[in-house]
Design a protein around this motif. Structure first.
Motif, PDB file in Angstrom:
ATOM      1  N   CYS A  73       5.656   4.019  -9.778  1.00 36.20           N
ATOM      2  CA  CYS A  73       4.585   3.961  -8.787  1.00 36.20           C
ATOM      3  C   CYS A  73       3.551   3.604  -9.691  1.00 36.20           C
ATOM      4  N   THR A  77      -1.209   7.228  -7.003  1.00 37.00           N
ATOM      5  CA  THR A  77      -0.350   6.971  -5.646  1.00 37.00           C
ATOM      6  C   THR A  77      -0.338   8.274  -5.041  1.00 37.00           C
ATOM      7  N   LEU A  78      -1.046   8.592  -3.720  1.00 41.17           N
ATOM      8  CA  LEU A  78      -1.037   9.907  -2.952  1.00 41.17           C
ATOM      9  C   LEU A  78      -0.675   9.398  -1.601  1.00 41.17           C
ATOM     10  N   LEU A  88       8.130   6.707   4.818  1.00 40.79           N
ATOM     11  CA  LEU A  88       7.867   5.500   4.020  1.00 40.79           C
ATOM     12  C   LEU A  88       9.368   4.976   3.378  1.00 40.79           C
ATOM     13  N   LEU A  96      13.650  -1.149  -0.345  1.00 44.78           N
ATOM     14  CA  LEU A  96      13.690  -0.216  -1.747  1.00 44.78           C
ATOM     15  C   LEU A  96      15.130  -0.320  -2.373  1.00 44.78           C
ATOM     16  N   GLU A 233       6.564  -4.892  -8.737  1.00 44.77           N
ATOM     17  CA  GLU A 233       5.186  -5.115  -8.282  1.00 44.77           C
ATOM     18  C   GLU A 233       5.123  -5.404  -6.914  1.00 44.77           C
ATOM     19  N   PHE A 234       5.267  -4.497  -5.759  1.00 45.92           N
ATOM     20  CA  PHE A 234       5.110  -4.990  -4.467  1.00 45.92           C
ATOM     21  C   PHE A 234       4.274  -3.767  -4.149  1.00 45.92           C
ATOM     22  N   PHE A 235       4.049  -4.132  -2.569  1.00 45.43           N
ATOM     23  CA  PHE A 235       3.054  -3.194  -1.747  1.00 45.43           C
ATOM     24  C   PHE A 235       3.712  -2.650  -0.636  1.00 45.43           C
ATOM     25  N   LEU A 236       3.960  -1.252  -0.505  1.00 43.90           N
ATOM     26  CA  LEU A 236       4.360  -0.778   0.936  1.00 43.90           C
ATOM     27  C   LEU A 236       3.333  -0.040   1.388  1.00 43.90           C
ATOM     28  N   PRO A 237       3.218  -0.135   2.725  1.00 41.64           N
ATOM     29  CA  PRO A 237       2.216   0.379   3.704  1.00 41.64           C
ATOM     30  C   PRO A 237       2.910   1.831   3.993  1.00 41.64           C
ATOM     31  N   VAL A 238       2.154   3.008   4.062  1.00 42.80           N
ATOM     32  CA  VAL A 238       2.786   4.159   4.695  1.00 42.80           C
ATOM     33  C   VAL A 238       2.664   4.208   6.211  1.00 42.80           C
ATOM     34  N   ARG A 240       2.625   4.821  10.063  1.00 43.28           N
ATOM     35  CA  ARG A 240       1.631   5.582  10.747  1.00 43.28           C
ATOM     36  C   ARG A 240       2.385   6.638  11.761  1.00 43.28           C
TER      37      ARG A 240
END
Lengths: 247, 104
Positions: A73, A77-78, A88, A96, A233-238, A240
């Motif tokens: 990460c 990253t929190l 997630l 993943l 390198e990729f983006f993961l939204p948490v 909601r």
């Protein structure tokens, strides 16, 4: 809050992990065979300094020794709580799992090369022209601009030639490569990152050393093995929503 | 599984920083992404950048308004909550006065 160091697969809990940021205890939160390495931390203590950077890196590096697949990460990253981490892992499970499979049994190796503009033929030619001609300030400016362009073009060509040659020399031992070129103060920094099978690491190193001997006029620097930072390198939204909505 | 030892010629703090700050997976939640004034997604990136000044130069200063990451923003948030509570209290007081005024 939970500070997340990396995501891994097929790992068994162990006490052998180094301390995390601020000396916090690092532990695992797992979902379906994918684990997040985390520690409990106050966000105000997540400061970007050398000590914290090294603590982050040491935990990820240790994970590399415990699991065949590690997705590091980015620093800082929190995630709010355990439930969010489980959400997630659950929501992005397929993504993943695919990325963990991509880096399974592999490490990253870096090769850096610096090309200096002073040695370029374009620079030597322009300097000779300048010495012969009596130039006005405007002509001097335009000549310098053209010279910079030609030097940069020559450096890029040199870097591309070397990159291709190194890729070919080590081709049997890597599965992916990422190339980055950056100009810094008139010099070109070529950064090559290879995704190498751990079993083939020594063969890669041997091929690299052979290559280095052949290209002795260029200064090459070898770094690693690293966790595969450049290949995840990729983006993961948490998500909601809560865990009970995943299934 | 054994630890992987570094065999590099030049692994330095700069190499570590380059990797951990610029590369690796980004996990985020709670930032507002708007398109034509319509809020599409609410996520909140919690990336701490090594140089705050550099980040501000780049126009990145979202943490200043984030109560989780900025003490000033937290105080502003606390003040806003207090003001809301004061306003609610005022409304309740007036209602009680009205009720008492029309009572037996």
């Amino acid at each position: 809050m939970k500070y997340v160091y990396c995501l891994t697969s097929d790992v068994e809990p162990t006490d052998g992990l180094p301390p995390g940021l601020g000396g916090t205890k690092v532990y695992w939160i797992s979902f379906g065979g994918i684990s997040a390495l985390v520690s409990d931390i106050d966000p105000e203590h997540v400061v970007g300094n050398a000590q914290n950077a090294l603590a982050h890196h040491e935990v990820v590096q240790a994970a590399l020794g415990l699991s065949p697949s590690v997705i590091p990460c980015r620093f800082g990253t929190l995630v709010a709580n355990e439930e969010k981490i489980l959400s997630l892992l659950g929501v992005h499970y397929a993504c993943l799992e695919a990325n963990l499979a991509r880096v399974r049994g592999k490490v990253e190796v870096g090769v850096e090369v610096i090309f200096d503009g002073i040695a370029t033929t374009a620079l030597r030619q322009r300097e000779a022209e300048r010495a012969e001609e009596n130039l006005t300030p405007g002509e001097e400016y335009l000549l310098a601009k053209r010279q910079r362009y030609e030097v940069n073009r020559e450096l890029k060509e040199q870097a591309e030639r070397l990159g291709r040659a190194l890729n070919e020399a080590t081709a049997l031992f890597w599965t992916e490569v990422k190339t980055q070129k950056r100009f810094i103060n008139g010099r070109l920094l070529l950064n090559l990152c290879y995704l190498v099978d751990r079993e083939r690491l020594s063969s890669f190193q041997y091929a690299y050393q052979q290559f280095k001997r052949r290209w002795s006029r260029v200064k090459l620097l070898y770094t690693g093995p690293w966790p595969p930072y450049s290949f995840t390198e990729f983006f993961l939204p948490v998500p909601r929503f809560s865990l009970d909505k995943i299934a | 599984m054994q630890q992987i030892a570094h065999t590099g010629e030049a692994s330095s703090l700069a190499d570590v920083l380059e990797r951990i700050l610029d590369k690796g997976i980004v996990i985020a939640g709670d930032i507002k992404i708007k398109l034509c004034d319509i809020e599409l997604l609410t996520i909140n990136i919690r990336l701490i950048i090594a140089s705050v000044d550099r980040a501000k130069e780049m126009g990145i200063d979202w943490w200043e308004s984030n109560p989780f990451l900025s003490s000033m923003a937290r105080k502003r948030e606390e003040r806003r909550i207090m003001e809301e509570k004061d306003a609610e209290l005022e409304v309740l007081k007036r209602r009680i006065e009205q009720i008492e005024g029309v009572g037996p």
